[in-house]
Scaffold this active site. Structure first.
Site, PDB file in Angstrom:
ATOM      1  N   SER A   1       0.792  -1.234   0.000  1.00  0.00           N
ATOM      2  CA  SER A   1       0.000   0.000   0.000  1.00  0.00           C
ATOM      3  C   SER A   1       0.821   1.278   0.000  1.00  0.00           C
ATOM      4  O   SER A   1       0.245   2.367  -0.086  1.00  0.00           O
ATOM      5  CB  SER A   1      -0.964   0.009   1.186  1.00  0.00           C
ATOM      6  OG  SER A   1      -2.030  -0.889   0.960  1.00  0.00           O
TER       7      SER A   1
ATOM      8  N   LYS B   1      -0.051   3.405  -2.874  1.00  0.00           N
ATOM      9  CA  LYS B   1      -1.201   4.321  -2.892  1.00  0.00           C
ATOM     10  C   LYS B   1      -0.820   5.805  -3.006  1.00  0.00           C
ATOM     11  O   LYS B   1      -1.454   6.539  -3.778  1.00  0.00           O
ATOM     12  CB  LYS B   1      -2.085   4.091  -1.663  1.00  0.00           C
ATOM     13  CG  LYS B   1      -2.882   2.790  -1.696  1.00  0.00           C
ATOM     14  CD  LYS B   1      -3.752   2.628  -0.452  1.00  0.00           C
ATOM     15  CE  LYS B   1      -4.725   1.460  -0.562  1.00  0.00           C
ATOM     16  NZ  LYS B   1      -4.053   0.151  -0.500  1.00  0.00           N
TER      17      LYS B   1
ATOM     18  N   TYR C   1     -10.485   2.229   5.747  1.00  0.00           N
ATOM     19  CA  TYR C   1      -9.458   1.883   4.777  1.00  0.00           C
ATOM     20  C   TYR C   1      -9.997   0.881   3.766  1.00  0.00           C
ATOM     21  O   TYR C   1     -10.688  -0.073   4.133  1.00  0.00           O
ATOM     22  CB  TYR C   1      -8.263   1.300   5.520  1.00  0.00           C
ATOM     23  CG  TYR C   1      -7.004   1.206   4.714  1.00  0.00           C
ATOM     24  CD1 TYR C   1      -6.531   2.293   3.985  1.00  0.00           C
ATOM     25  CD2 TYR C   1      -6.269   0.034   4.696  1.00  0.00           C
ATOM     26  CE1 TYR C   1      -5.360   2.218   3.264  1.00  0.00           C
ATOM     27  CE2 TYR C   1      -5.080  -0.060   3.986  1.00  0.00           C
ATOM     28  CZ  TYR C   1      -4.636   1.024   3.265  1.00  0.00           C
ATOM     29  OH  TYR C   1      -3.465   0.941   2.558  1.00  0.00           O
TER      30      TYR C   1
END
Length: 362
Positions: free
Chosen positions: A34, A37, A138
Site C-alpha cells: 500500500s 497508494k 481503509y
C-alpha cells in the site's frame, strides 16, 4: 533510511535476503504493497491539474460500473445481505480519502462477514459499507482511482508511473515488474507462526501481473522511496526542478480532507494478515489526499502535521515537513503491524530524532 536538510542522516541494512544467507544491502528490493497508494494519488492529482477530471464530480462519468453501487445495511434473520442503492455518487476525493465505502474485508466487520459468506466470490465493485463521504474506513478506493487513471490517460499504470512520476524522479528500481536481472536483490517474505517464529515463503521470481493495481503491487527500495518523499517535501518539485505536482496540489495532500472523522485505527478480522492497527494510540489522526496525518506530535518523534503510511508487509514511511525530515523502514513479513515491527519502527524513529537533535548522524 533517514534524510534531513543536510542529506542522508542514516542508511542501514540488516539480516539476510532469504534463508540461504546472502546479506541484505541498501539497494534491496521490497514489495511495498500500500505504499503504492501515495504514488497513485499523485498520478490522479496530475490528471486533475490537467483538467481531465475534478475531485468532486461523480467518477461514474468515466467508470460506469461505479454508477450503480449499493450500500450494505446489514443482514436479515437468515443472514442474507440487505442492500439499497447508494444516494451519494462516489467521487475521486472519496476514492483517495478512503471515504467511498469500498472497504477491505481485513478491517471492516460487515465486509468481512459479507465476503466470508459470498458464494461465487465478492462482486467487482463490492457493495459499499456506508454512504460515501459519511465516515473513514481503509479500503480499495485507490485501486479504483488507478483504473480511472488508466481510462483517462490511455496508459496502464506501469506505463503512466514510469513516464510521469518514477522516471522523472529517477526511481529506477520502482516498478510493478521484477526483471530477471534484479531478482537477486529481491528479499523473501515471511509469515509469523503461532509459536512466534517466522516462516519463509517460497522464493520464486514474481510473475508479471495481468493488471496493475493502484492500491498495491509496486516493488521499490529505500533509496527510491526517499526520492518520492523528497518530491512531496519540496512541494512537488523533482530533482531537476521540474514539476511533478503544483505546490497548491501538494498542500491539499497535506491537509485534512475527512472533516471530523478519525483515520488510522482499524480492528483486524484476519489476524494472519494484520494485527489491530492503531498508529498513534490515544491520538486522533486525519487523512489528506494519499497520507495519514498525525494531529499531535509523537513522543520523541515526528512533528504534528507529518504525513505517513505503510505497506502490508511492514514497510513504513513518514514525512515531517516542519523539520524537513523524512524516513523509510522496510521489512517483509506478515502480519501487518506485528508487535516487533511496530517496536522497531518506534525505536528507529526515536533514534532518527535523537541523533538529529544532537547535531550528529546516527
Amino acid at each position: 533510511m533517514a534524510v534531513g536538510e543536510s542529506g542522508i542522516l542514516y542508511s542501514g541494512a540488516f539480516g539476510t535476503r532469504d534463508s540461504t544467507g546472502p546479506p541484505v544491502n541498501a539497494d534491496a528490493i521490497f514489495s511495498i504493497a500500500s505504499m503504492t497508494k501515495p504514488i497513485t494519488t499523485v498520478a490522479a492529482l496530475q490528471l486533475v491539474e490537467q483538467g481531465k477530471l475534478t475531485l468532486d464530480e461523480p467518477v461514474s462519468k468515466y467508470l460506469p460500473q461505479l454508477g450503480t453501487l449499493e450500500v450494505l445495511e446489514g443482514f436479515d434473520a437468515d443472514g442474507k445481505p440487505r442492500l439499497r442503492p447508494a444516494r451519494t455518487p462516489v467521487t475521486l476525493k472519496h476514492l483517495l480519502t478512503h471515504t467511498s465505502g469500498i472497504c477491505y474485508d481485513i478491517w471492516e466487520p460487515e465486509m468481512f462477514r459479507y465476503a466470508s459468506q459470498a458464494k461465487g466470490g465478492v462482486p467487482d465493485p463490492p457493495p459499499l459499507m456506508f454512504e460515501p463521504g459519511t465516515r473513514w474506513q481503509y479500503g480499495m478506493g485507490v485501486d479504483w482511482a488507478g483504473r480511472l487513471i488508466e481510462k483517462l490517460s490511455g496508459m496502464n499504470l506501469e506505463e503512466y508511473f514510469q513516464a510521469r512520476i518514477l522516471g522523472p524522479l529517477d526511481m529506477r528500481d520502482t516498478s510493478y515488474l521484477i526483471p530477471a536481472s534484479k531478482f537477486d536483490r529481491l528479499v523473501s517474505s515471511y509469515a509469523r507462526q503461532a509459536d512466534g517464529s517466522l516462516q519463509q515463503n517460497p522464493r520464486v521470481a514474481p510473475r508479471a501481473p495481468k493488471e496493475f493495481g493502484g492500491g498495491g503491487g509496486l516493488y521499490s527500495t529505500a533509496g527510491d522511496y526517499v526520492k518520492f518523499m523528497q518530491m512531496i517535501l519540496r512541494k512537488g518539485r523533482g530533482p531537476n526542478h521540474d514539476r511533478i505536482l503544483q505546490a497548491k496540489t501538494v498542500e491539499s495532500m497535506e491537509t485534512n480532507q475527512i472533516g471530523t472523522a478519525t483515520a488510522g485505527k482499524m480492528k483486524s478480522f484476519r489476524p494472519n494478515f494484520s494485527s489491530d492497527v492503531d498508529m498513534q494510540p490515544g491520538a486522533a489522526e486525519k487523512w489528506g489526499l494519499g497520507f495519514l496525518i498525525n494531529t499531535t506530535a509523537y513522543d520523541a518523534g515526528r512533528s504534528a502535521g507529518s504525513l505517513a503510511w505503510a505497506g502490508l508487509f511492514n514497510t513504513f514511511f513518514w514525512i515531517d515537513p516542519k523539520r524537513s525530515m523524512y524516513a523509510v523502514l522496510m521489512m517483509q513479513f506478515l502480519p501487518f503491524v506485528d508487535r516487533e515491527a511496530v517496536g522497531l519502527l518506534g525505536d528507529f524513529e526515536r533514534a532518527v530524532y535523537g541523533g538529529r537533535h544532537k547535531g550528529a548522524y546516527l
